[in-house]
Design an enzyme around this catalytic site. Structure first.
Site, PDB file in Angstrom:
ATOM      1  N   LYS A 118       0.816  -1.224   0.000  1.00  0.00           N
ATOM      2  CA  LYS A 118       0.000   0.000   0.000  1.00  0.00           C
ATOM      3  C   LYS A 118       0.848   1.272   0.000  1.00  0.00           C
ATOM      4  O   LYS A 118       0.476   2.261  -0.623  1.00  0.00           O
ATOM      5  CB  LYS A 118      -1.001   0.003   1.153  1.00  0.00           C
ATOM      6  CG  LYS A 118      -0.463  -0.191   2.548  1.00  0.00           C
ATOM      7  CD  LYS A 118      -1.608  -0.294   3.559  1.00  0.00           C
ATOM      8  CE  LYS A 118      -1.096  -0.528   4.973  1.00  0.00           C
ATOM      9  NZ  LYS A 118      -0.463  -1.871   5.120  1.00  0.00           N
ATOM     10  N   ASN A 141      -1.543   6.898   6.519  1.00  0.00           N
ATOM     11  CA  ASN A 141      -0.752   5.968   7.321  1.00  0.00           C
ATOM     12  C   ASN A 141       0.742   6.120   7.070  1.00  0.00           C
ATOM     13  O   ASN A 141       1.561   5.535   7.765  1.00  0.00           O
ATOM     14  CB  ASN A 141      -1.192   4.521   7.017  1.00  0.00           C
ATOM     15  CG  ASN A 141      -0.637   3.517   8.004  1.00  0.00           C
ATOM     16  OD1 ASN A 141      -0.718   3.704   9.210  1.00  0.00           O
ATOM     17  ND2 ASN A 141      -0.059   2.444   7.489  1.00  0.00           N
ATOM     18  N   HIS A 186      -1.003  -8.575  12.171  1.00  0.00           N
ATOM     19  CA  HIS A 186      -1.684  -7.981  13.335  1.00  0.00           C
ATOM     20  C   HIS A 186      -2.589  -8.991  14.053  1.00  0.00           C
ATOM     21  O   HIS A 186      -3.640  -8.623  14.583  1.00  0.00           O
ATOM     22  CB  HIS A 186      -2.504  -6.762  12.917  1.00  0.00           C
ATOM     23  CG  HIS A 186      -1.714  -5.705  12.229  1.00  0.00           C
ATOM     24  ND1 HIS A 186      -0.661  -5.055  12.832  1.00  0.00           N
ATOM     25  CD2 HIS A 186      -1.810  -5.202  10.972  1.00  0.00           C
ATOM     26  CE1 HIS A 186      -0.140  -4.182  11.982  1.00  0.00           C
ATOM     27  NE2 HIS A 186      -0.815  -4.253  10.846  1.00  0.00           N
TER      28      HIS A 186
END
Length: 446
Positions: A118, A141, A186
């Site tokens: 990304k 981000n 995560h």
């Protein structure tokens, strides 16, 4: 009496995001009472707080939380945190900085999420916009906080969006949204891969165009009325073989030879296809897109060659914070000698066994370090375990020969030993240069 009607805002965290939230409210001049909670005893940037903003450190202040009209939390704090769950039960609105951005932005926004790639796609679409002469804001981000960019009245915003940010976002009307791919990451925060995927899929909720990866069905939007896809062999944007050469193709039209792409690695071919879809969605000229793809060499810390010394290449892929990202780096790597791979850090509960089939096919030595370094020992018969990344680099330097590569692609987060993957990558780059200097002085045998 006027103070009784002021909206009570509680901001969680005094990092870059928290400060951008505070400055956002200050710029708006809204009648708000802003308080900040940072659970660290001595947070940084305290001197940047406006004098009328109260600060509580070293833990939670439940009185502030439970009397707030709105809580603005940062991505690093999960909504499942018990203190925030108490606020949710009371019906207090909890949002993130991207939601505040969404409520105020008035120009087109592109959103990019995915487990890997990304940042590269965000940067590449940003480069396309810059070549086109568009006043573009690139962040989220990565780079600039979204709210900080609002102050500059950009004509276009390109946001990298993490699953953490999307959890607290519900009003973002994206001109185009892409979900690049899904891999385990995560897992220390989510209850499983489906929970993680669903957080990512929130990017499509209000998007005009939903872009997904034909090579990763988990990235497909559910029940969206306007979808378009990309992929290596299938998709609206794909790779086609013409006269023995691979070409990037958009809706059946050949655009550019794959060999012209400046970015290194097979995974970046897919990233270019995704970037083209997004650029088309906001009307960026096709030739401008090609110019950017021929020029853009990617981001620091992502398959970045930082040194070549005595025929040995040192590559910084510190951005590889999960196994899938490390797999992508290995897929695009070409070398004549042996690979010296540095792995380790905070594994975030990931399953590293997915690396084993690829590693078994390579002439490789693993140098494992950090909190979860020991979890890599079963992946190869050629494994060394040390405490720190610098120790791993020292060992690698003693064993390299001409044609070898030393690759930092840790498959882990950095926070057990570094403040960020950027600091980890910078440390790798600087220490590689130090090792080279020692070699020149004859203090390291090669």
């Amino acid at each position: 009496m006027a103070n009784a009607t002021r909206k009570k805002i509680v901001v969680i965290g005094l990092g870059m995001t928290g400060l951008s939230v505070i400055q956002h409210f200050v710029r708006k001049g809204s009648d708000t009472d802003i308080k900040v909670i940072d659970t660290r005893v001595t947070p940084q940037r305290v001197e940047l707080l406006p004098p009328n903003v109260s600060l509580h450190t070293g833990g939670w202040n439940m009185d502030w939380l439970l009397t707030a009209d709105q809580i603005v939390t940062t991505p690093g704090v999960a909504l499942s945190t018990p203190e925030l769950k108490q606020a949710t039960v009371k019906g207090i609105e909890i949002v993130g900085d991207i939601e505040l951005f969404a409520r105020d932005v008035s120009t087109p926004v592109i959103g990019i999420t995915g487990s890997n790639g990304k940042s590269t796609v965000t940067n590449l679409v940003g480069d396309m916009a810059k070549v086109a002469g568009i006043n573009v804001g690139i962040g989220g981000n990565i780079g600039f906080a979204a709210l900080d960019m609002l102050a500059n009245d950009h004509a276009l915003y390109i946001l990298e969006l993490s699953s953490f940010q999307l959890e607290t976002t519900s009003s973002l009307n994206l001109t185009a949204a892409v979900f690049l791919n899904l891999s385990e990451d995560h897992m220390d925060r989510y209850t499983g891969i489906n929970d993680y995927r669903n957080a990512k899929r929130r990017i499509f909720d209000r998007a005009k165009l939903a872009v997904w990866n034909q090579d990763d069905l988990q990235s497909k939007a559910l029940n969206h009325s306007n979808m378009i896809s990309f992929g290596f062999t299938n998709g609206d944007y794909t790779v086609t073989l013409l006269d023995g050469k691979e070409w990037l193709t958009a809706k059946g039209i050949p655009i550019m030879p794959v060999s012209d792409i400046a970015l290194v690695g097979r995974h970046n071919v897919a990233n270019c296809l995704a970037a083209m879809v997004l650029a088309d969605a906001v009307g960026i000229d096709r030739q401008v897109q090609c110019t950017a793809m021929r020029q853009s060499r990617g981001l620091p810390h992502r398959c970045q060659q930082v040194l070549e010394h005595n025929g040995v290449m040192w590559i910084n892929d510190s951005k590889a914070t999960n196994p899938a990202s490390t797999l992508a780096a290995l897929d695009g790597l070409q070398f004549a000698g042996r690979l010296h791979l540095l792995l380790g850090g905070d594994g975030k509960g990931a399953d590293f066994s997915v690396l084993k089939p690829v590693l078994e096919r390579l002439d490789i030595t693993l140098y494992c370090y950090g909190r979860d370094g020991h979890k890599f020992t079963e992946l190869s018969a050629h494994t060394r375990v040390v405490d720190t990344m610098q120790q791993a680099m020292d060992l690698a330097a003693q064993n390299v020969t001409f044609g070898d590569i030393v690759l930092l692609s840790p498959a882990c987060a950095s926070l057990d030993q570094f403040t960020s993957f950027m600091e980890r990558g910078d440390t790798f780059s600087a220490y590689a240069s130090e090792i080279a200097a020692r070699m020149n002085e004859g203090r390291v045998s090669v």
